[in-house]
Structures are given as C-alpha cells and as structure tokens.
Design an enzyme around this catalytic site. Sequence first.
Site, PDB file in Angstrom:
ATOM      1  N   GLU A  77      60.736  71.101  61.027  1.00  0.00           N
ATOM      2  CA  GLU A  77      59.737  70.350  60.264  1.00  0.00           C
ATOM      3  C   GLU A  77      58.527  71.242  60.030  1.00  0.00           C
ATOM      4  O   GLU A  77      58.028  71.862  60.966  1.00  0.00           O
ATOM      5  CB  GLU A  77      59.301  69.088  61.023  1.00  0.00           C
ATOM      6  N   HIS A  97      53.207  82.903  66.904  1.00  0.00           N
ATOM      7  CA  HIS A  97      52.571  82.487  68.151  1.00  0.00           C
ATOM      8  C   HIS A  97      52.902  81.025  68.389  1.00  0.00           C
ATOM      9  O   HIS A  97      52.907  80.221  67.452  1.00  0.00           O
ATOM     10  CB  HIS A  97      51.062  82.693  68.095  1.00  0.00           C
ATOM     11  N   PRO A 123      61.927  91.991  60.927  1.00  0.00           N
ATOM     12  CA  PRO A 123      62.713  91.620  62.108  1.00  0.00           C
ATOM     13  C   PRO A 123      64.151  92.104  61.941  1.00  0.00           C
ATOM     14  O   PRO A 123      64.771  91.903  60.892  1.00  0.00           O
ATOM     15  CB  PRO A 123      62.627  90.098  62.128  1.00  0.00           C
ATOM     16  N   GLN A 168      67.123  93.172  54.488  1.00  0.00           N
ATOM     17  CA  GLN A 168      67.790  92.415  55.546  1.00  0.00           C
ATOM     18  C   GLN A 168      68.395  93.447  56.504  1.00  0.00           C
ATOM     19  O   GLN A 168      69.492  93.945  56.296  1.00  0.00           O
ATOM     20  CB  GLN A 168      68.875  91.512  54.959  1.00  0.00           C
ATOM     21  N   ILE A 185      55.791  96.122  49.057  1.00  0.00           N
ATOM     22  CA  ILE A 185      56.924  96.569  49.872  1.00  0.00           C
ATOM     23  C   ILE A 185      58.006  95.507  49.798  1.00  0.00           C
ATOM     24  O   ILE A 185      57.731  94.315  50.007  1.00  0.00           O
ATOM     25  CB  ILE A 185      56.517  96.796  51.342  1.00  0.00           C
ATOM     26  N   LYS A 186      59.209  95.909  49.529  1.00  0.00           N
ATOM     27  CA  LYS A 186      60.339  94.998  49.523  1.00  0.00           C
ATOM     28  C   LYS A 186      61.026  95.064  50.868  1.00  0.00           C
ATOM     29  O   LYS A 186      61.446  96.126  51.311  1.00  0.00           O
ATOM     30  CB  LYS A 186      61.326  95.365  48.407  1.00  0.00           C
ATOM     31  N   GLU A 243      40.975  74.254  49.657  1.00  0.00           N
ATOM     32  CA  GLU A 243      41.111  75.284  50.698  1.00  0.00           C
ATOM     33  C   GLU A 243      39.908  76.210  50.689  1.00  0.00           C
ATOM     34  O   GLU A 243      39.403  76.607  51.745  1.00  0.00           O
ATOM     35  CB  GLU A 243      42.409  76.066  50.474  1.00  0.00           C
ATOM     36  N   GLU A 284      47.165  77.075  50.012  1.00  0.00           N
ATOM     37  CA  GLU A 284      46.483  78.364  49.861  1.00  0.00           C
ATOM     38  C   GLU A 284      46.031  78.570  48.424  1.00  0.00           C
ATOM     39  O   GLU A 284      46.787  78.374  47.476  1.00  0.00           O
ATOM     40  CB  GLU A 284      47.416  79.501  50.261  1.00  0.00           C
ATOM     41  N   TYR A 303      56.162  91.371  69.095  1.00  0.00           N
ATOM     42  CA  TYR A 303      55.919  90.241  68.209  1.00  0.00           C
ATOM     43  C   TYR A 303      54.440  89.909  68.085  1.00  0.00           C
ATOM     44  O   TYR A 303      54.012  89.296  67.112  1.00  0.00           O
ATOM     45  CB  TYR A 303      56.689  89.000  68.692  1.00  0.00           C
ATOM     46  N   TRP A 363      53.258  91.894  78.259  1.00  0.00           N
ATOM     47  CA  TRP A 363      53.667  92.249  76.901  1.00  0.00           C
ATOM     48  C   TRP A 363      53.970  93.736  76.742  1.00  0.00           C
ATOM     49  O   TRP A 363      54.202  94.187  75.629  1.00  0.00           O
ATOM     50  CB  TRP A 363      52.568  91.845  75.910  1.00  0.00           C
ATOM     51  N   ASP A 400      41.120  85.889  57.502  1.00  0.00           N
ATOM     52  CA  ASP A 400      41.448  86.961  56.570  1.00  0.00           C
ATOM     53  C   ASP A 400      41.862  88.199  57.366  1.00  0.00           C
ATOM     54  O   ASP A 400      41.382  88.426  58.479  1.00  0.00           O
ATOM     55  CB  ASP A 400      40.240  87.322  55.708  1.00  0.00           C
ATOM     56  N   ASP A 422      46.801  75.361  73.811  1.00  0.00           N
ATOM     57  CA  ASP A 422      47.428  76.685  73.858  1.00  0.00           C
ATOM     58  C   ASP A 422      47.327  77.256  75.266  1.00  0.00           C
ATOM     59  O   ASP A 422      46.260  77.693  75.702  1.00  0.00           O
ATOM     60  CB  ASP A 422      46.731  77.620  72.863  1.00  0.00           C
ATOM     61  N   CYS A 441      54.381  83.871  74.862  1.00  0.00           N
ATOM     62  CA  CYS A 441      53.831  82.627  74.311  1.00  0.00           C
ATOM     63  C   CYS A 441      54.836  81.483  74.275  1.00  0.00           C
ATOM     64  O   CYS A 441      54.482  80.344  74.566  1.00  0.00           O
ATOM     65  CB  CYS A 441      53.237  82.884  72.919  1.00  0.00           C
TER      66      CYS A 441
END
Length: 633
Positions: free
Chosen positions: A409, A307, A553, A453, A449-450, A424, A419, A487, A212, A372, A330, A248
């Site tokens: 899906e 992940h 991203p 793109q 924070i906005k 929950e 949530e 990532y 990584w 958390d 995993d 991963c």
Amino acid sequence: MDTERLILRRGQPFSLTAHSAGPPPQPPARRLAIVLHLGRDGDTVIKVSDSRGPAGQWWFSVQPAQGELLLTVHSPPDAPVGYYRMNIVVLDSDGLILQQMPAGSFFLLFNPWCKDDAVHLSGEEQLQEYIMNESGLLFQGSWDQINTLPWDFGQFERDVVDICFQILDNSPAALRNPRADALSRSDPVYVSRTVTAMVNANDDRGVVSGRWDGDYSDGVAPTRWTGSVAILRRWSRGGAQRVQYGQCWVFSGVACTVLRCLGIPTRCVTNYSSAHDTDGNLTVDQCYNEQLESLPAAGKDMIWNYHCWVESWMARPDLPRDYWGWQVLDPTPQERSDGVFCCGPCPVRAVKEGDVDVKYDAPFVFSEVNADLACWVVRADGGRSRAALQRHSVGRNISTKSIYGEQREDLTHHYKYPEGSAMERQVYAKAGRKLALRGSGAGQLELGIKQPQAVHGSDFDVYVHVRNRGGEDERGQLTVIARAVTYNGIRLGECHRKTTSLALPAGAAHREVLRVRYEQYGERLSEHHLIRVTALVEPHGRPDVTLHEINIPLSVPRLVVKRGDRTGPDAHRAGFLQALQARTPDAPGGLRHRQAERCQRSRQGHSAAQSPVRETGCKTLLFLPEDINSCTL
C-alpha cells in the site's frame, strides 16, 4: 497469547468468583474490598471502589450465588497498562481489615476496540492487521525496484508480553522513579516514545545494537534476522544485554512487535530515498572534489536508499484534533531527541502540512520525506559550485503492507502533496525552507543516467546521456564513477572510473557506456548489494557543473527446483541421450567433429566419431550439435 495467566484490555470488565466457607460478608457488618498493586514491585497501590463512580475510576460489583460471590471488576479506559497483583480484603464496619487473600494477577493492555481508549481504531480489518496479525512484510530495495522481506512479529508468543513490560521496566525513567513511570503508562504517547528509545541500545539497557560497517563477527548480521521473537528472548535471557546487530528494518520490526503486543495499532513503513538531515536546514548537502571524490560536509547529511520506521495510531490530547491518528515513531538511532536517541510520536498530518513546530521531532521527519539534495563540487582554491539541486528525489513510494493481503500500500499521499504541485510548494515554504539555493541558473548541458537491471555476479552496463540544450557548441569533460555503498549511503570503495572529453554541437547528445565488471565490484559489495553511479559533466571555461547520481540494486539470482515425473539420474540421462542421438549430425568442421578430433588426439586408438557418447577419463563427454553447448555428466 497465554492460557495460564489472565491478560486483559483496559475498559473491558472481567469477573472472578470468591468461595466462602460460611455466610458471605454482608454490609454494613462486613464488606468486601479489592486492592490492586501495580508493577513488579507493587509500589503503586490502587483501591477499587465497590460502587460505580466517576469516569476514570476502577470499580467492582458483587453478586452472591449459593455460597459464592461473583465479582465483576471494571477498569477505566485510561488505566495504566502493566502488571497488576490483586488482593480481596474483608473489612468490618469501621474499615478495619479482618481478612486479606491474594486473588491472582493479570496484565492490562491498551484496548483499541474500546471507543474511549486513546488508541481506539474503528474497522475490524485494520484491527486484525495492525493488532492481531503476527506476520507481515517489510519493504527494502530502491524506489524503482522494491523488494519484500517476510517478518515474523510474534507478538502473541509465550513470554513476549513479559519481555515487553521488562523493556519498559528497564527504561531510565522507570529505574529513576518507578511509581511515576508506572502511572505515566496510561498515555500511549509516553509509552510509544519510551519504546522507540528502548528498542535501540544507544543510551540505556535497550534491546538492539546497530551497526553499519559490515563487520558483524561478534554478533549476528542484521540480514540474518527473520523475526522479532528471537531477538527479544535473547535480550531478556541475557539479563537486558544488548543484542548484536540490527539496522533500520530490524529496529522497526522489533518496535512493531512490542507496540502491537501492548495493544497499540502499529504498522511498519518504508520511505525510499530517505533524507538524514543532521543540521535541521531541510537540505542534504553532498560535496565532491574535482576528481569526484566525496568530501565531508559540515554535518553528516546523507540519503538512505530506504529507511524503515513504524506508525502507531493514537489520540494526541496534547495537540489539536487534526493531528490525532497515525504517528511516526522511529526507533533507529539517528539523532537525539530531548537528549535521547528516539524519534516521535510525530503526527503524519503535521508532516504533510509542514507544521514542523509540532511535537515530537517534526522537523527531522519532514526532512526525511521532503529535503532537497544539493550536490557541490569544491575546487582546489576552496570555491565551490552547485552541481545539482534535486527537489523531488527524496521521499518516494512510501510503503506499508496492505490490510487486504500481501500487496504493498502506497502511503506517499499521506506524507506529502504531489511533487511540484502548488500545494506542495506552499507546504515547502511553510516548513521554513530557505530559498537561497534557488535562483542560480542551470548550465546548458543536461545529464541523465539510465539504470540497468543488474544481477549480482554478472557484468553490467550503465548508460550516461549528455545533451547540449543550449544554442552554442559546448566542450567539456564527463566523469563517471561506480562505488559500492550500503543502503544508508555509506561508501565502501570505488569500483570503476571513466573520464571522457566531450565536444557537443548545439542540440546534440552523447551517450557514454560504463561497463562495470564483477571482478571490480564483487569484493566491495555489502550485504545490501548496492552500487552508486555518479556522473559529473564540467564545461570548459565556465564554473557551472552538472552532477547526477543513481543507486543500482543488484538482484540476487533465485534458484527454483522443480520435480518432474522421472526423478532418477539414470532416467534423466537416458532421456537426454535418446534425444541427443536423434539429432546429432555428422558434419565435418562441426562441434562434434572438432571434439572428436581432440578426443582422438588425446586417446589414440579410439574413434570419437562412432558415438555421441565418448569416455574421456572419469567423465562422460556428450557431443552435441553446433547450436547446443557441450555438457559433462
């Protein structure tokens, strides 16, 4: 899969024909027997009964027909999967061997079509996707900007089945006790857990080595792989030497190939904002100093942008029936389980219900989707303040490929209740969540924070909003930092930092713009094209601070080439010039006029105003109207 060898699924009968030069053996004087040798070395011997016995037993029947014998062999639905060699034996009335001849070999796989098999899956559409489909999609990106990566699983390519059993044969358990390992392969729980350990090369003669840090000079970068077959063949032909490198999604893709090939229904899954909780407290702690520089926490907790793992369908006789079905596996080497870098199988249902005492590795998987995120600012005197506690940012848009096509899906509801819902919260408490972090009041300053793109190669703006929700004026300091990260959260370097003093009346808001330029981030980006923006607001005179963080991203521009009716360069140039001549004005002070003057100064004796096309050295300069940029051909 293969037309030259026999490949079977357990619980499914198969037939073979034996030719006899003389009269076929007739009991009691003579009778036939079948003996199976399991494994490459044939150390495990299985005698096939010549009559139907209790469930779980191999047996065969014989039907004579004109000098031939038709033998129908029945395998039990819980037979060990593996490579079998078969011998036909002729015995006398006392059971002594009169004749023995080889009758070929076969591979035996799990059979999800058989209702008595532990991997039985009803629904032909699911079987076609999770067993038979040799290609699929892996999901990457971020929770709010999901990208797809086509992946070639290739589980039915020639020699892949050999390689899959070669992987099992190289496991530490198989090398230590081949017979015990061969017999244990009747259990998909045992086999799948072995696969998750062997796909990574951390402890054994596994397939893929992870890396990584961005340095892949002695191998292949993880982003270059597009399928599993090339990796598996390279590992096999190299004498079980690890293949460099994977991350991963590569580990999950290879594991999916191996498990589907062996007959276990499997699908690749991506969890966005995935927590890596190393200390098992169901909380990911991130610490910063007052300059917003990252500090090492007690463990190595982090949040991965996404992940990937796999889910496999199987019964769990070791658990109550509620936990049968999809199991998390995993293969990415993150934490040790029973001393080995592997994870699962863990029932998805146990994750949703908070049953973290269920085998295998339920606490780790639960935290991946429920932990958390606690952010701390550590002061120079060693004291620290909790700057943020994000309860709903982990485990988002959990995704897999749909059985109905190329669409995504969403599996989030399989892993967790909505949530913030009452259920929950109950599961949250049931999982043993410590509530010590709760109860400390939040400050009056609200931070957000906005996310833009952003396109790789261009500058972009990040908008930070601070609002004073209190009834009194507030003064403080806002710090915003942009960093390049991988990532999985590894920080690669700071790109830009901005600090601003704030004076906010009660109820007022402030917007800060951070311009991130390409020359600031270009050389620091990893192949994941990810920027993390961290904002911290510190009120004057109070220890309570507020921190907010997002991952941005950077999309990579895609080049689309379309072929028109007129394909030649001369045709394009002629059409362009014709259109240009029809709309080129003689406007003093306009673009054409200014370019003509420059051209006239550079090459005296020529008038640039005579034509929209002007020869200047080796290039043709087109003089365009002012509302169009100039071009060179």
